[in-house]
Design an enzyme around this catalytic site. Structure first.
Site, PDB file in Angstrom:
ATOM      1  N   TYR A  55       3.848   0.023   0.881  1.00 15.34           N
ATOM      2  CA  TYR A  55       4.102   1.141  -0.046  1.00 15.34           C
ATOM      3  C   TYR A  55       5.592   1.224  -0.322  1.00 15.34           C
ATOM      4  O   TYR A  55       6.396   1.178   0.609  1.00 15.34           O
ATOM      5  CB  TYR A  55       3.609   2.458   0.562  1.00 15.34           C
ATOM      6  N   GLU A  57       7.157   3.447  -3.025  1.00 13.52           N
ATOM      7  CA  GLU A  57       7.443   4.390  -4.115  1.00 13.52           C
ATOM      8  C   GLU A  57       8.958   4.540  -4.273  1.00 13.52           C
ATOM      9  O   GLU A  57       9.694   4.600  -3.282  1.00 13.52           O
ATOM     10  CB  GLU A  57       6.854   5.768  -3.812  1.00 13.52           C
ATOM     11  N   THR A 230       2.919  -7.122 -21.160  1.00 12.51           N
ATOM     12  CA  THR A 230       2.087  -7.486 -20.022  1.00 12.51           C
ATOM     13  C   THR A 230       2.623  -8.829 -19.527  1.00 12.51           C
ATOM     14  O   THR A 230       3.415  -9.495 -20.206  1.00 12.51           O
ATOM     15  CB  THR A 230       0.594  -7.592 -20.397  1.00 12.51           C
ATOM     16  N   ARG A 239      -1.659 -10.203 -13.414  1.00 11.41           N
ATOM     17  CA  ARG A 239      -1.994  -9.051 -14.264  1.00 11.41           C
ATOM     18  C   ARG A 239      -0.998  -7.945 -13.969  1.00 11.41           C
ATOM     19  O   ARG A 239      -0.862  -7.514 -12.820  1.00 11.41           O
ATOM     20  CB  ARG A 239      -3.391  -8.519 -13.950  1.00 11.41           C
TER      21      ARG A 239
END
Ligand code: DSN
Length: 414
Positions: A55, A57, A230, A239
């Site tokens: 994680y 953030e 993208t 992706r």
């Protein structure tokens, strides 16, 4: 198959079997879906790496959790490579590699730059625009006020009428960059129009990023204020998506990515994107990009010889849009027939389509994936011939499929 996949076969044979079947489907068919591509093994290794755990953030060196030593280095490296790929400097341009996908990234940009209900000028969806570019079916068209421009009857962008519309409507933002436009986009003209009316220019280069980096399509820089792309189409990455904007817009846009709409970034995807960007900086990638365009050009001229009508009469990039009306078959039916023959395409609306999005009048073909497999002019000619035979003689689909499989056996999926 990798050792890890052998492990999966033991622990979850059902999913392992589906993976194997999907792998075989790809190996035995030609993927002409213009937005799909095969990433390299290195990209896929990075995607399956230990970075999937973390994680993170926040932004590099400004995180909420501990344990970020290598995460920060990774994300910074991916950002540096993104700027280098577009020949940009970090004094004037800021990059964010955290967007999870193209549609949310476009929304994050709109929310960052506009007040809700502000006007945006965008290409009408059936003319080749994207849902996330102001379609009424998407939040981008519900939370803002879209005004649509249209291609001309020949299937080309009509910069004069776009300028007239921009002057009349005074949008706060203009979008250029599409999903089904086979021609070069003049980003300089768009930049001038945006400047004239005091609008931001958002360029969505998702389809053509690999072509821009590979030097076969003009760059939207320095004309654009913000670029969204993208990362898995002509770029051959995982992706995902990324945003590059003028430095002064960073404070407006990036907080909409996190914490605005997203939580923890997918660091394994960012690792894989870093690898793809590294590959895109090599001379081999330039050659690859040139071959994509060459292959699309050959496909277009062969299909024309067989009497297919092409929107805009041809292509400058990686895709060909066929108007099937003179063949008395709809896009849906053509897609289904071609799939029976092992040729995978997608039905697509054409400008001024009398059909519906579920049963439109066109099909879209693209060459990025077959070019990745190493196919060239000779194979493009064969495939165009088979498309012609299947559309004209549906009964021959099975027989053609055998030929397609034989061809495919010589071109492995990376
Ligand atoms: N679905 C992609 C395409 O085919 O263009 C865009 O989201």
């Amino acid at each position: 198959m990798t050792e890890d996949f052998n492990m999966l076969k033991k622990t979850d044979p059902k999913i392992a079997k589906l993976i194997e079947q999907e792998q075989k489907r790809h190996q035995d068919t030609v993927d002409l879906i213009a937005s799909e591509n095969y990433p390299s093994k290195s990209v896929r290794e990075a995607l399956g790496s230990i970075f999937v755990v973390k994680y993170a953030e926040g932004r590099p060196h400004k995180r909420y959790y501990g344990g970020q030593e290598y995460i920060d280095k990774l994300e910074t490296l991916a950002e540096e490579r993104a700027l280098k790929a577009f020949k940009l400097d970090s004094q004037n341009w800021a990059v964010n590699v955290q967007p999870l996908s193209g549609a949310p990234a476009n929304y994050e940009i709109l929310r960052g730059l506009l007040d809700t209900s502000d006007k945006i000028l965008c290409l009408h969806l059936p003319h080749g625009g994207h849902l996330s570019q102001g379609s009424k079916a998407s939040l981008s068209g519900q939370d803002f006020t879209p005004v649509y421009y249209y291609l001309n009857k020949d299937g080309f962008l009509d910069y004069e009428s776009i300028e007239e519309l921009a002057v009349k409507e005074k949008p706060k933002l203009i979008i250029a960059g599409y999903t089904a436009y086979p021609r070069i986009i003049d980003f300089e003209k768009f930049g001038k129009i945006a400047k004239k009316v005091g609008a931001y220019l958002l360029t969505d280069t998702s389809h053509i990023t690999g072509l821009i980096i590979g030097g076969v399509h003009p760059s939207p820089f320095p004309w654009t204020d913000v670029l969204m792309t993208t990362t898995h189409k002509t770029l051959r990455g995982p992706r995902g998506a990324m945003i590059i904007c003028r430095k002064e817009l960073e404070e407006k846009i990036f907080p909409k990515v996190f914490p605005g709409l997203q939580g923890g970034p997918h660091m394994h995807t960012i690792a894989a994107l870093g690898v793809a960007l590294g590959e895109a900086l090599t001379p081999a990638f330039k050659k690859y990009a040139r071959q994509i365009v060459k292959n699309a050009g050959i496909s277009a001229s062969e299909l024309k010889k067989y009497g297919f009508d092409l929107v805009s009469g041809g292509t400058d990039n990686h895709l060909v849009l066929i108007d099937l009306r003179n063949k008395n078959i709809t896009g849906k039916h053509a897609q289904e027939l071609l799939e029976k023959a092992g040729i995978v395409t997608n039905k697509n609306t054409i400008p001024y389509d009398p059909g519906t999005p579920f049963d439109p009048s066109g099909i879209r073909l693209g060459t990025p994936a077959v070019t990745t497999r190493g196919m060239k002019e000779k194979e493009m000619k064969l495939i165009a011939g088979w498309i012609n035979e299947v559309i004209n003689n549906p009964g021959r689909a099975k027989e053609i499929r055998k030929k397609v499989e034989k061809l495919c056996s010589k071109f492995l999926i990376p």
